[in-house]
Write a protein that holds these residues in place. Structure first.
Motif, PDB file in Angstrom:
ATOM      1  N   VAL A 110       0.941  -1.349  -0.080  1.00 27.54           N
ATOM      2  CA  VAL A 110       0.087   0.052  -0.099  1.00 27.54           C
ATOM      3  C   VAL A 110       0.804   1.314  -0.236  1.00 27.54           C
ATOM      4  O   VAL A 110       1.967   1.331   0.689  1.00 27.54           O
ATOM      5  CB  VAL A 110      -0.839  -0.087   1.360  1.00 27.54           C
ATOM      6  N   ARG A 111       0.731   2.066  -0.745  1.00 32.59           N
ATOM      7  CA  ARG A 111       1.394   3.510  -0.805  1.00 32.59           C
ATOM      8  C   ARG A 111       1.060   4.123   0.559  1.00 32.59           C
ATOM      9  O   ARG A 111      -0.045   4.326   0.813  1.00 32.59           O
ATOM     10  CB  ARG A 111       0.936   4.569  -2.070  1.00 32.59           C
ATOM     11  N   LEU A 112       1.997   4.803   1.018  1.00 33.23           N
ATOM     12  CA  LEU A 112       1.910   5.371   2.314  1.00 33.23           C
ATOM     13  C   LEU A 112       2.091   6.957   2.036  1.00 33.23           C
ATOM     14  O   LEU A 112       3.105   7.539   1.383  1.00 33.23           O
ATOM     15  CB  LEU A 112       2.829   5.107   3.400  1.00 33.23           C
ATOM     16  N   LEU A 113       1.065   7.730   2.517  1.00 33.60           N
ATOM     17  CA  LEU A 113       1.124   9.273   2.565  1.00 33.60           C
ATOM     18  C   LEU A 113       1.234   9.673   3.832  1.00 33.60           C
ATOM     19  O   LEU A 113       0.388   9.664   4.639  1.00 33.60           O
ATOM     20  CB  LEU A 113      -0.095   9.904   1.903  1.00 33.60           C
ATOM     21  N   LEU A 114       2.548   9.948   4.276  1.00 32.71           N
ATOM     22  CA  LEU A 114       2.825  10.628   5.398  1.00 32.71           C
ATOM     23  C   LEU A 114       2.880  12.131   5.274  1.00 32.71           C
ATOM     24  O   LEU A 114       3.493  12.866   4.666  1.00 32.71           O
ATOM     25  CB  LEU A 114       4.400  10.185   5.758  1.00 32.71           C
ATOM     26  N   GLN A 115       2.504  12.787   6.266  1.00 32.08           N
ATOM     27  CA  GLN A 115       2.121  14.185   6.570  1.00 32.08           C
ATOM     28  C   GLN A 115       2.485  14.622   7.812  1.00 32.08           C
ATOM     29  O   GLN A 115       2.292  14.102   8.864  1.00 32.08           O
ATOM     30  CB  GLN A 115       0.746  14.621   6.160  1.00 32.08           C
ATOM     31  N   THR A 116       3.068  15.788   8.034  1.00 30.13           N
ATOM     32  CA  THR A 116       3.076  16.619   9.238  1.00 30.13           C
ATOM     33  C   THR A 116       1.870  17.508   9.343  1.00 30.13           C
ATOM     34  O   THR A 116       1.300  17.808   8.226  1.00 30.13           O
ATOM     35  CB  THR A 116       4.259  17.548   9.447  1.00 30.13           C
ATOM     36  N   GLY A 117       1.422  18.129  10.442  1.00 34.91           N
ATOM     37  CA  GLY A 117       0.356  18.835  10.556  1.00 34.91           C
ATOM     38  C   GLY A 117       0.863  20.444  10.226  1.00 34.91           C
ATOM     39  O   GLY A 117       2.167  20.466  10.022  1.00 34.91           O
ATOM     40  N   ALA A 118       0.154  21.308   9.981  1.00 40.47           N
ATOM     41  CA  ALA A 118       0.629  22.690   9.673  1.00 40.47           C
ATOM     42  C   ALA A 118       1.196  23.058  10.962  1.00 40.47           C
ATOM     43  O   ALA A 118       0.699  22.701  12.115  1.00 40.47           O
ATOM     44  CB  ALA A 118      -0.727  23.528   9.161  1.00 40.47           C
ATOM     45  N   ASP A 119       1.858  24.339  11.066  1.00 36.19           N
ATOM     46  CA  ASP A 119       2.364  24.913  12.083  1.00 36.19           C
ATOM     47  C   ASP A 119       1.575  25.522  12.913  1.00 36.19           C
ATOM     48  O   ASP A 119       1.255  26.963  12.569  1.00 36.19           O
ATOM     49  CB  ASP A 119       3.826  25.479  11.692  1.00 36.19           C
ATOM     50  N   ALA A 120       1.048  25.296  13.945  1.00 36.14           N
ATOM     51  CA  ALA A 120       0.165  26.058  14.880  1.00 36.14           C
ATOM     52  C   ALA A 120       0.794  26.540  15.939  1.00 36.14           C
ATOM     53  O   ALA A 120       0.034  27.255  16.949  1.00 36.14           O
ATOM     54  CB  ALA A 120      -1.117  25.230  15.436  1.00 36.14           C
ATOM     55  N   HIS A 150       7.828   3.376  -1.346  1.00 37.98           N
ATOM     56  CA  HIS A 150       6.242   3.202  -1.284  1.00 37.98           C
ATOM     57  C   HIS A 150       5.761   4.559  -0.450  1.00 37.98           C
ATOM     58  O   HIS A 150       4.602   4.983  -0.334  1.00 37.98           O
ATOM     59  CB  HIS A 150       5.582   2.051  -0.826  1.00 37.98           C
ATOM     60  N   VAL A 151       6.616   5.342  -0.066  1.00 39.56           N
ATOM     61  CA  VAL A 151       6.495   6.643   0.935  1.00 39.56           C
ATOM     62  C   VAL A 151       6.358   7.650   0.186  1.00 39.56           C
ATOM     63  O   VAL A 151       7.419   8.229  -0.391  1.00 39.56           O
ATOM     64  CB  VAL A 151       7.228   6.670   2.244  1.00 39.56           C
TER      65      VAL A 151
END
Length: 251
Positions: A110-120, A150-151
């Protein structure tokens, strides 16, 4: 295309309110954007629940997401933000659990979409502490993208435009509709569907002043402290909004 998302309030869509008191958010927008961009139906699931620490996200959401039938093509994961806001922050545990998600998605194909949250952090108490913790985590995610084919990694935390108050809900912790739209555009572009980034209208100004700050602390900060002291979470009693596949048509 089958797209599933796991995580906390960021991925559930808190801050992007729609009719009836529900929330939409960037993951819903990505599913719709994939359907429109590919001109074909997309099956979409979202197992994210607000307030979740990274342990429950990985322990309770990852395997059900991978067990969906048919199997997902893309899994989006974000976690650790709530952990970083707590005194008992364990960097090594967050690293271990993130690497577990990477390995399991690789095993499942499975392709993995890793994200950080926006800077709050610009508007939060102890924002400097949060910023330093996220910086270390971002370096890890960048290395994982380089190591695993895959990342796909999207660093929303580095998006300086989204640090402006106009992208944030009144609680200063969750993105508003515009913020979620911008995150969705960044994710879609990374997934191969180029999407224009929405931006603030020129001349936008956020309210400031002593009364604004006093109201903010009374409405959001003190209740948050109260939940921490009593061991409660904003996600208590909630379940996933899309625990199984729902069909998103190109229209």
């Amino acid at each position: 295309m089958r797209f599933v998302a796991i995580g906390d309030s960021f991925t559930e869509g808190v801050g992007d309110r729609i009719d009836g008191g529900a929330v939409r958010g960037w993951a819903d927008l990505v599913a719709a954007g994939l359907a429109a961009g590919l001109d074909e139906p997309v099956d979409y699931a979202n197992l994210a629940i607000r307030g979740r620490l990274i342990g429950p996200i990985v322990g309770e959401q990852l395997e059900p997401a991978l067990a969906l039938s048919p199997r997902p093509d893309v899994l989006a994961f974000n976690g650790g933000g709530n952990d970083m806001m707590r005194p008992g922050f364990d960097r090594d545990e967050i690293v271990r659990l993130t690497e577990q998600v990477v390995r399991r998605t690789e095993e499942a194909g499975v392709r993995l979409l890793l994200q950080t949250g926006a800077d709050a952090t610009f508007g939060l108490p102890r924002g400097d502490m949060m910023r330093s913790r996220v910086a270390v985590f971002t370096d890890l995610l960048t290395a994982l993208e380089d190591q695993y084919e895959h990342v796909t990694f999207v660093d929303n935390f580095a998006d300086e435009e989204m640090r402006k108050p106009g992208y944030w809900d009144a609680d200063r912790l969750h993105l508003n509709e515009l913020g979620h739209r911008r995150v969705a555009a960044r994710a879609l572009t990374a997934l191969g569907v180029p999407t224009e980034l929405p931006t603030l209208e020129s001349g936008h100004r956020a309210p400031t002043g002593v009364l604004v700050e006093a109201r903010y602390y009374a409405t959001y900060v003190l209740p948050w402290i109260g939940r921490r002291l009593t061991g409660r979470s904003s996600g208590d009693g909630r379940s996933a909004k899309f625990a199984d596949w729902v069909r998103i048509d190109p229209s």
